[in-house]
Design a protein around this motif. Structure first.
Motif, PDB file in Angstrom:
ATOM      1  N   ALA A   9      24.845  17.613   8.918  1.00  8.15           N
ATOM      2  CA  ALA A   9      23.567  16.916   8.825  1.00  8.15           C
ATOM      3  C   ALA A   9      22.591  17.451   9.868  1.00  8.15           C
ATOM      4  CB  ALA A   9      23.773  15.417   9.011  1.00  8.15           C
ATOM      5  N   THR A  10      23.103  17.766  11.065  1.00  8.93           N
ATOM      6  CA  THR A  10      22.249  18.328  12.110  1.00  8.93           C
ATOM      7  C   THR A  10      21.659  19.657  11.673  1.00  8.93           C
ATOM      8  OG1 THR A  10      23.554  17.255  13.835  1.00  8.93           O
ATOM      9  CG2 THR A  10      22.196  19.116  14.508  1.00  8.93           C
ATOM     10  N   GLY A  11      22.472  20.492  11.026  1.00  4.43           N
ATOM     11  CA  GLY A  11      22.009  21.794  10.570  1.00  4.43           C
ATOM     12  C   GLY A  11      21.197  21.752   9.292  1.00  4.43           C
ATOM     13  N   SER A  12      21.058  20.574   8.688  1.00  2.00           N
ATOM     14  CA  SER A  12      20.313  20.489   7.426  1.00  2.00           C
ATOM     15  C   SER A  12      18.841  20.836   7.604  1.00  2.00           C
ATOM     16  CB  SER A  12      20.437  19.079   6.824  1.00  2.00           C
ATOM     17  OG  SER A  12      19.713  18.125   7.582  1.00  2.00           O
ATOM     18  N   THR A  13      18.320  20.732   8.828  1.00  2.00           N
ATOM     19  CA  THR A  13      16.922  21.072   9.073  1.00  2.00           C
ATOM     20  C   THR A  13      16.748  22.520   9.532  1.00  2.00           C
ATOM     21  OG1 THR A  13      17.147  20.167  11.307  1.00  2.00           O
ATOM     22  CG2 THR A  13      16.266  18.702   9.612  1.00  2.00           C
ATOM     23  N   GLY A  14      17.809  23.316   9.460  1.00  2.00           N
ATOM     24  CA  GLY A  14      17.754  24.715   9.875  1.00  2.00           C
ATOM     25  C   GLY A  14      17.810  25.661   8.690  1.00  2.00           C
ATOM     26  N   TYR A  15      18.807  26.529   8.689  1.00  2.00           N
ATOM     27  CA  TYR A  15      18.972  27.533   7.634  1.00  2.00           C
ATOM     28  C   TYR A  15      19.100  26.879   6.264  1.00  2.00           C
ATOM     29  CZ  TYR A  15      20.581  32.130   5.887  1.00  2.00           C
ATOM     30  OH  TYR A  15      20.718  33.326   5.231  1.00  2.00           O
ATOM     31  N   ALA A  16      19.848  25.771   6.191  1.00  2.00           N
ATOM     32  CA  ALA A  16      20.051  25.095   4.915  1.00  2.00           C
ATOM     33  C   ALA A  16      18.726  24.633   4.314  1.00  2.00           C
ATOM     34  CB  ALA A  16      21.006  23.915   5.086  1.00  2.00           C
ATOM     35  N   LEU A  17      17.841  24.093   5.154  1.00  2.00           N
ATOM     36  CA  LEU A  17      16.532  23.657   4.672  1.00  2.00           C
ATOM     37  C   LEU A  17      15.710  24.842   4.186  1.00  2.00           C
ATOM     38  CD1 LEU A  17      14.475  21.311   4.376  1.00  2.00           C
ATOM     39  CD2 LEU A  17      13.685  21.875   6.676  1.00  2.00           C
ATOM     40  N   ALA A  18      15.749  25.955   4.924  1.00  2.00           N
ATOM     41  CA  ALA A  18      15.005  27.148   4.532  1.00  2.00           C
ATOM     42  C   ALA A  18      15.483  27.692   3.192  1.00  2.00           C
ATOM     43  CB  ALA A  18      15.131  28.221   5.613  1.00  2.00           C
ATOM     44  N   ALA A  19      16.767  27.466   2.881  1.00  2.00           N
ATOM     45  CA  ALA A  19      17.329  27.946   1.620  1.00  2.00           C
ATOM     46  C   ALA A  19      17.114  26.961   0.470  1.00  2.00           C
ATOM     47  CB  ALA A  19      18.825  28.215   1.789  1.00  2.00           C
ATOM     48  N   GLY A  20      16.473  25.823   0.748  1.00  2.00           N
ATOM     49  CA  GLY A  20      16.164  24.872  -0.303  1.00  2.00           C
ATOM     50  C   GLY A  20      16.959  23.593  -0.275  1.00  2.00           C
ATOM     51  N   GLY A  21      17.711  23.343   0.811  1.00  2.00           N
ATOM     52  CA  GLY A  21      18.507  22.133   0.907  1.00  2.00           C
ATOM     53  C   GLY A  21      17.695  20.944   1.381  1.00  2.00           C
ATOM     54  N   PRO A  22      18.295  19.748   1.356  1.00  2.00           N
ATOM     55  CA  PRO A  22      17.586  18.527   1.755  1.00  2.00           C
ATOM     56  C   PRO A  22      17.649  18.281   3.251  1.00  2.00           C
ATOM     57  CG  PRO A  22      19.780  17.973   0.996  1.00  2.00           C
ATOM     58  CD  PRO A  22      19.654  19.472   0.855  1.00  2.00           C
ATOM     59  N   ILE A  23      16.730  17.456   3.750  1.00  2.00           N
ATOM     60  CA  ILE A  23      16.811  16.939   5.113  1.00  2.00           C
ATOM     61  C   ILE A  23      17.736  15.727   5.079  1.00  2.00           C
ATOM     62  CG2 ILE A  23      15.542  15.884   7.008  1.00  2.00           C
ATOM     63  CD1 ILE A  23      13.075  17.425   6.083  1.00  2.00           C
ATOM     64  N   VAL A  24      18.755  15.735   5.949  1.00  2.00           N
ATOM     65  CA  VAL A  24      19.783  14.704   5.905  1.00  2.00           C
ATOM     66  C   VAL A  24      19.828  13.970   7.241  1.00  2.00           C
ATOM     67  CG1 VAL A  24      22.234  14.262   5.536  1.00  2.00           C
ATOM     68  CG2 VAL A  24      21.120  16.097   4.278  1.00  2.00           C
ATOM     69  N   THR A  25      19.927  12.646   7.191  1.00  2.00           N
ATOM     70  CA  THR A  25      20.018  11.849   8.409  1.00  2.00           C
ATOM     71  C   THR A  25      21.254  12.216   9.216  1.00  2.00           C
ATOM     72  OG1 THR A  25      20.265   9.594   9.265  1.00  2.00           O
ATOM     73  CG2 THR A  25      21.205  10.039   7.122  1.00  2.00           C
ATOM     74  N   PRO A  26      21.173  12.199  10.558  1.00  2.00           N
ATOM     75  CA  PRO A  26      22.314  12.575  11.398  1.00  2.00           C
ATOM     76  C   PRO A  26      23.555  11.728  11.171  1.00  2.00           C
ATOM     77  CG  PRO A  26      20.309  12.510  12.701  1.00  2.00           C
ATOM     78  CD  PRO A  26      19.961  11.936  11.365  1.00  2.00           C
ATOM     79  N   GLU A  27      23.402  10.513  10.641  1.00  7.92           N
ATOM     80  CA  GLU A  27      24.552   9.643  10.409  1.00  7.92           C
ATOM     81  C   GLU A  27      25.443  10.137   9.272  1.00  7.92           C
ATOM     82  OE1 GLU A  27      21.518   8.429  11.190  1.00  7.92           O
ATOM     83  OE2 GLU A  27      22.216   7.789  13.170  1.00  7.92           O
ATOM     84  N   PHE A  28      24.937  11.037   8.428  1.00  4.71           N
ATOM     85  CA  PHE A  28      25.741  11.582   7.340  1.00  4.71           C
ATOM     86  C   PHE A  28      26.822  12.484   7.927  1.00  4.71           C
ATOM     87  CE2 PHE A  28      26.436  15.085   4.261  1.00  4.71           C
ATOM     88  CZ  PHE A  28      27.042  14.345   3.257  1.00  4.71           C
ATOM     89  N   ALA A  29      28.078  12.244   7.575  1.00  3.27           N
ATOM     90  CA  ALA A  29      29.201  12.953   8.200  1.00  3.27           C
ATOM     91  C   ALA A  29      29.808  14.019   7.308  1.00  3.27           C
ATOM     92  CB  ALA A  29      30.279  11.956   8.610  1.00  3.27           C
TER      93      ALA A  29
END
Length: 286
Positions: free
Chosen positions: A175-195
């Protein structure tokens, strides 16, 4: 108490403030240690064992280095931003001693961030294999090599095959990395509580290939296709995995790490404030 200081050694302002922090900690009767640096502090510590707090002075990249030093030990990390975005950090240099004082007093919010445990297998030119275990706070990525050839691989989750994909690669993030490379590739922004994990194809050659989420107990399996023996690389938090440049990345197994990274911040609202600031124009009224 003992504090490990991890500055961005390439930034003079972060380095100067780290020295100022060292002096302030000494005045408070707190022992300070400095993280390893090849040029300035070659003999300093390379892990956070025995420390009660880690202070990262830099951008998100410096905080990722701090996370790699801490690993699964559970030592709290306080990030002070000297970078461009500072998405993972808690405040700026003007708040340095106040933030550290609050952290030492236990007055900051504790955010538990899931990590990744990565097992990668590589094949040498003689056919022998070796395995590398890696830690990541943000993400694991398989990427095409320097020749630019697209890669082909099978993606499975806990033994269930998803598909064989062709494209530029694949990202498995926390979830922390969701705002990095994953987001640039088209993934969602995920709350840090998601495990669980966020799985995102990079420029796939299938229009139906989409990002998906896993449960915390799942294992994501990446197997490179033997039918397409092109150059490919594995990365953990942007750092290349593998010790032999002549070897080929063969497969990887990615699961949730055995311990979380503990980040200190001002409160749960810090994440959404950062989302508004970085991705939505600062949350300003239009």
């Amino acid at each position: 108490m003992k504090v490990l200081i991890i500055p961005n050694y390439s930034r003079p302002d972060a380095l100067e403030d780290a020295r100022r922090l060292d002096e302030w900690l000494d005045e408070q009767g707190v022992e300070a240690k400095w993280a390893h640096d090849k040029k300035l502090f070659p003999n300093q510590v390379t892990d956070g064992s025995g420390c009660d707090l880690v202070v990262s002075l830099g951008g998100d990249g410096t905080l990722l280095r701090a996370a790699s030093i801490v690993g699964y030990a559970g030592t709290p990390i306080l990030g002070v931003s000297y970078g461009h975005l500072g998405f993972l950090t808690s405040g700026g240099p003007e708040d340095l001693t106040l933030l550290v004082a609050d952290a030492l007093a236990g007055e900051l919010h504790v955010s538990h961030r899931a990590s990744l445990d990565i097992e990668s297998e590589f094949v040498r030119p003689d056919g022998s294999t070796y395995t590398v275990h890696s830690f990541a706070l943000n993400d694991f990525a398989v990427s095409r090599g320097g020749r630019g050839d697209m890669v082909e691989f099978d993606v499975s989750v806990s033994g269930n095959k998803i598909d064989r994909l062709r494209g530029d690669g694949f990202v498995v993030s926390t979830a922390t990395g969701s705002t990095g490379y994953a987001l640039a590739a088209g993934g969602p922004i995920v709350t840090p509580e998601f495990a669980g994990m966020v799985c995102v194809p990079i420029a796939p050659h299938k229009i139906m290939a989409r990002a998906f989420l896993t449960s915390p107990s799942d294992v994501v399996e990446i197997d490179m296709s033997p039918e397409r023996p092109v150059e490919r690389r594995f990365f953990a938090d942007g750092q290349a995995i593998g010790t032999d440049d002549a070897s080929w990345a063969n497969c990887a197994r990615i699961s949730r790490g055995p311990g979380d990274i503990i980040l200190l911040d001002r409160g749960p609202q810090s994440f959404y404030s950062s989302v508004a600031r970085v991705f939505y124009g600062g949350g300003r009224d239009q």
